[in-house]
Design a protein around this motif. Structure first.
Motif, PDB file in Angstrom:
ATOM      1  N   ARG A 311       0.757  -1.222  -0.259  1.00 11.89           N
ATOM      2  CA  ARG A 311      -0.472   0.336   0.239  1.00 11.89           C
ATOM      3  C   ARG A 311       1.117   1.326  -0.146  1.00 11.89           C
ATOM      4  N   ALA A 312       1.701   0.985   0.984  1.00 17.28           N
ATOM      5  CA  ALA A 312       3.220   2.412   0.975  1.00 17.28           C
ATOM      6  C   ALA A 312       2.965   2.881  -0.490  1.00 17.28           C
ATOM      7  N   ARG A 313       3.896   1.846  -1.545  1.00 19.80           N
ATOM      8  CA  ARG A 313       4.864   2.191  -2.430  1.00 19.80           C
ATOM      9  C   ARG A 313       3.453   2.264  -3.519  1.00 19.80           C
ATOM     10  N   PHE A 314       1.991   1.610  -3.645  1.00 20.43           N
ATOM     11  CA  PHE A 314       1.394   2.041  -4.288  1.00 20.43           C
ATOM     12  C   PHE A 314       0.818   3.272  -4.666  1.00 20.43           C
ATOM     13  N   CYS A 315       0.396   3.791  -3.268  1.00 21.26           N
ATOM     14  CA  CYS A 315       0.828   5.513  -2.861  1.00 21.26           C
ATOM     15  C   CYS A 315       1.846   6.232  -3.289  1.00 21.26           C
ATOM     16  N   ARG A 316       2.785   5.849  -3.340  1.00 26.45           N
ATOM     17  CA  ARG A 316       3.559   6.272  -3.516  1.00 26.45           C
ATOM     18  C   ARG A 316       4.362   6.466  -5.335  1.00 26.45           C
ATOM     19  N   ASP A 317       3.659   5.414  -6.000  1.00 27.53           N
ATOM     20  CA  ASP A 317       3.542   5.269  -7.141  1.00 27.53           C
ATOM     21  C   ASP A 317       2.551   6.092  -8.018  1.00 27.53           C
ATOM     22  N   LEU A 318       1.456   6.586  -6.883  1.00 27.16           N
ATOM     23  CA  LEU A 318      -0.081   7.184  -7.442  1.00 27.16           C
ATOM     24  C   LEU A 318       0.163   8.771  -7.300  1.00 27.16           C
ATOM     25  N   ALA A 319       1.865   9.316  -6.688  1.00 25.71           N
ATOM     26  CA  ALA A 319       1.295  10.655  -6.592  1.00 25.71           C
ATOM     27  C   ALA A 319       0.917  11.853  -7.872  1.00 25.71           C
ATOM     28  N   ALA A 320       1.793  10.996  -8.433  1.00 23.47           N
ATOM     29  CA  ALA A 320       1.975  12.155  -9.574  1.00 23.47           C
ATOM     30  C   ALA A 320       0.601  12.473 -10.403  1.00 23.47           C
ATOM     31  N   LEU A 321       0.131  11.459 -10.034  1.00 21.86           N
ATOM     32  CA  LEU A 321      -1.263  11.584 -10.839  1.00 21.86           C
ATOM     33  C   LEU A 321      -2.048  12.692  -9.775  1.00 21.86           C
ATOM     34  N   HIS A 322      -1.888  13.313  -8.984  1.00 22.82           N
ATOM     35  CA  HIS A 322      -3.049  13.683  -8.188  1.00 22.82           C
ATOM     36  C   HIS A 322      -1.732  15.415  -7.170  1.00 22.82           C
ATOM     37  N   ASP A 323      -0.673  15.093  -7.713  1.00 25.49           N
ATOM     38  CA  ASP A 323      -0.002  16.117  -7.532  1.00 25.49           C
ATOM     39  C   ASP A 323       0.489  16.420  -6.302  1.00 25.49           C
ATOM     40  N   ALA A 324       0.774  14.794  -5.502  1.00 24.29           N
ATOM     41  CA  ALA A 324       1.430  15.280  -4.754  1.00 24.29           C
ATOM     42  C   ALA A 324       2.546  15.098  -4.519  1.00 24.29           C
ATOM     43  N   PRO A 325       3.103  14.606  -3.268  1.00 22.62           N
ATOM     44  CA  PRO A 325       4.614  14.649  -3.125  1.00 22.62           C
ATOM     45  C   PRO A 325       4.643  13.597  -2.379  1.00 22.62           C
ATOM     46  N   PRO A 326       6.003  12.823  -2.863  1.00 20.86           N
ATOM     47  CA  PRO A 326       5.885  11.515  -3.548  1.00 20.86           C
ATOM     48  C   PRO A 326       6.325  10.278  -2.384  1.00 20.86           C
ATOM     49  N   ASP A 327       7.196  11.207  -1.179  1.00 20.26           N
ATOM     50  CA  ASP A 327       7.441  10.717  -0.224  1.00 20.26           C
ATOM     51  C   ASP A 327       6.445  10.849   1.071  1.00 20.26           C
ATOM     52  N   ALA A 328       5.639  12.353   0.903  1.00 19.52           N
ATOM     53  CA  ALA A 328       4.429  12.108   1.276  1.00 19.52           C
ATOM     54  C   ALA A 328       3.512  10.832   1.298  1.00 19.52           C
ATOM     55  N   ALA A 329       3.501  10.489   0.305  1.00 21.74           N
ATOM     56  CA  ALA A 329       2.212   9.719  -0.367  1.00 21.74           C
ATOM     57  C   ALA A 329       2.348   7.656   0.463  1.00 21.74           C
ATOM     58  N   PHE A 330       3.929   8.143   0.104  1.00 20.11           N
ATOM     59  CA  PHE A 330       4.038   6.643   0.997  1.00 20.11           C
ATOM     60  C   PHE A 330       4.160   6.884   2.468  1.00 20.11           C
ATOM     61  N   THR A 331       4.591   7.583   3.098  1.00 21.21           N
ATOM     62  CA  THR A 331       4.171   7.707   4.187  1.00 21.21           C
ATOM     63  C   THR A 331       2.611   7.498   4.772  1.00 21.21           C
ATOM     64  N   VAL A 332       1.953   8.072   4.223  1.00 21.92           N
ATOM     65  CA  VAL A 332       0.583   8.697   4.391  1.00 21.92           C
ATOM     66  C   VAL A 332       0.146   7.249   4.128  1.00 21.92           C
ATOM     67  N   GLY A 333       0.493   6.050   2.755  1.00 27.17           N
ATOM     68  CA  GLY A 333      -0.222   5.325   3.019  1.00 27.17           C
ATOM     69  C   GLY A 333       0.851   3.507   4.154  1.00 27.17           C
ATOM     70  N   LEU A 334       1.605   3.817   4.578  1.00 30.48           N
ATOM     71  CA  LEU A 334       2.096   3.592   5.245  1.00 30.48           C
ATOM     72  C   LEU A 334       1.981   2.973   6.419  1.00 30.48           C
ATOM     73  N   LEU A 335       1.268   4.414   7.333  1.00 28.84           N
ATOM     74  CA  LEU A 335       0.518   4.932   8.552  1.00 28.84           C
ATOM     75  C   LEU A 335      -0.901   4.358   8.041  1.00 28.84           C
ATOM     76  N   SER A 336      -1.304   4.522   7.332  1.00 24.15           N
ATOM     77  CA  SER A 336      -3.015   3.681   6.452  1.00 24.15           C
ATOM     78  C   SER A 336      -3.003   2.209   6.743  1.00 24.15           C
ATOM     79  N   GLY A 337      -2.086   1.257   5.791  1.00 24.22           N
ATOM     80  CA  GLY A 337      -1.965  -0.074   6.263  1.00 24.22           C
ATOM     81  C   GLY A 337      -1.523  -0.590   7.764  1.00 24.22           C
ATOM     82  N   LEU A 338      -0.214  -0.012   8.464  1.00 24.24           N
ATOM     83  CA  LEU A 338      -0.660   0.014   9.959  1.00 24.24           C
ATOM     84  C   LEU A 338      -1.893  -0.310  10.355  1.00 24.24           C
ATOM     85  N   ALA A 339      -2.465   0.473  10.830  1.00 24.85           N
ATOM     86  CA  ALA A 339      -3.520   1.104  11.078  1.00 24.85           C
ATOM     87  C   ALA A 339      -4.178   0.169  10.238  1.00 24.85           C
TER      88      ALA A 339
END
Length: 416
Positions: A311-339
């Motif tokens: 999930r974290a890697r998927f979010c990182r790779d999707l970041a460009a599609l929504h003009d989001a920073p890749p590192d932050a997207a990885f962190t969001v996916g990581l924490l979401s998956g852990l929760a």
């Protein structure tokens, strides 16, 4: 959108529940009855009445759990905390990864206080770490630490009034040390200690141990060793460390927690794991990772790691599609998956993390570009393609998810 959920733990696919970690907290009261400190104790189980023996593994588990899994503010609030250490900590064999402050290093007597240990204690005191001597007994090697001690706990179990008074008077030669009337088991013992002029009190008569529990994070020793190897290189860069840290979800989460102290008072908050690495510094991270390697005993769980990492890697790779920073997207996916894996509400999981507002908004409310990234990843993974945010090219989604699976599988192949 990220769901606010119940605190009930979700079972894993095999029907088991997430492993729990437990930290005991015993209060120290002053003469007015206020709690001025907590002593932290490792517990093997939530109902354990006796603390695990003071071996290095147990002590490191207490420190790791207190400072990273729970967060020291969550456990003790604004008061002082006492954490037991043994010779390995005093001699520098095991590092103390937190900065000097209101955490008191409590030294008990089950290990030899030789010249190396005493010199190490003096060095720690010189760096600003408060020291406590626990269960003090006259005529033992502990006496060598008294000139350095900020606190001394006297074991008053079975001591009559005259014995307790004599012990208190003997400490007049060490005005720096604050005496704690310890192991008070009866109201009579507490009354005697109070009448004799003791100012701090600890034991069942004034406050029993309360155990805090929460799900632990399963990790792999291989990933820890790989990270330590990266950290040991002379030419290691921040980017190298960040890359290594992102390969272990539990290390990532714990370092974000540890970055809270480093971010305190800053005008900006952590927006990515890279910023957490910068805030903590390589020396502090080396200490934390070494402690985690010593303290973690959970078996490696491939499924849980795969869910979180992909999930974290998927979010990182999707970041460009929504003009989001890749590192932050990885962190969001990581924490979401852990929760999700731990069965915890997302807002509870991230409450103590030094995250930027944009990350919190994305995780808790699904807001902003990062929230759109997370919704896309979660809905697509769940097969809800018709409710994806915005117009997204299906081919790019397929490529991103397959790429996330490939990256995760390659990573896990090296961690078995």
């Amino acid at each position: 959108m990220v769901q606010r959920g119940t605190s009930m733990l979700k079972p894993f696919p095999d029907g088991s529940a997430p492993p729990l970690i437990h930290v005991g907290r015993r209060p120290v009261h002053d003469r007015a009855g206020a709690v001025v400190a907590y002593r932290l104790l490792f517990r093997d189980t939530a109902v354990g009445a006796v603390a695990t023996p003071a071996r290095t593994a147990a002590l490191t588990q207490t420190i790791v759990a207190a400072f990273t899994e729970f967060g020291i503010e969550e456990l003790v609030g604004p008061v002082t905390c006492l954490v037991a250490v043994n010779r390995d900590f005093l001699a520098g064999v095991v590092p103390l990864p937190f900065a000097p402050g209101r955490t008191v290093l409590a030294v008990d007597d089950p290990f030899p206080l030789d010249d190396v240990a005493v010199a190490g204690a003096a060095g720690l005191a010189g760096r600003g770490f408060p020291l406590a001597v626990d269960a003090y007994t006259w005529g033992t090697p502990q006496e060598r630490l008294l000139p350095l001690a900020d606190y001394v706990t006297l074991d008053l179990r079975g001591a009559d009034r005259a014995t307790a008074d004599a012990a208190r008077h003997r400490f007049s030669a060490y005005p720096r040390a604050r005496l704690i009337a310890g192991h008070l088991e009866t109201a009579e013992q507490f009354e005697h200690a109070f009448e004799l002029g003791f100012r701090l009190f600890e034991g069942p008569a004034v406050g029993r141990v309360a155990v805090a529990s929460r799900p632990g994070l399963s990790t792999t020793a291989t990933a820890r060793l790989r990270l330590i190897a990266v950290l040991s290189r002379e030419d290691v860069s921040i980017d190298d460390v960040t890359t290594a840290v992102t390969q272990d979800p539990a290390v990532s989460y714990r370092l974000l927690r540890a970055a809270g102290a480093a971010a305190s008072g800053q005008t900006s908050k952590v927006t990515s794991l890279r910023e957490a690495v910068v805030l903590l510094g390589l020396d502090r991270i080396r200490g934390w990772v070494a402690l985690m390697l010593l303290s973690d005993s959970a078996t490696f769980d491939r499924h849980r790691a795969s869910v979180v990492l992909s999930r974290a890697r998927f979010c990182r790779d999707l970041a460009a599609l929504h003009d989001a920073p890749p590192d932050a997207a990885f962190t969001v996916g990581l924490l979401s998956g852990l929760a999700e894996i731990l069965g915890l509400p997302t807002d509870r999981l991230v409450a103590a993390l030094p995250l930027a507002d944009a990350l919190i908004a994305a995780l808790v409310d699904g807001a902003g570009p990062l929230g759109a990234v997370l919704r896309t990843a979660v809905r697509y993974s769940d097969g809800v393609v018709e409710r994806l945010p915005g117009v997204v090219d299906p081919r790019r989604l397929v490529e991103a998810q397959l790429g996330a699976f490939r990256w995760t599988n390659r990573l896990l192949a090296t961690a078995v």
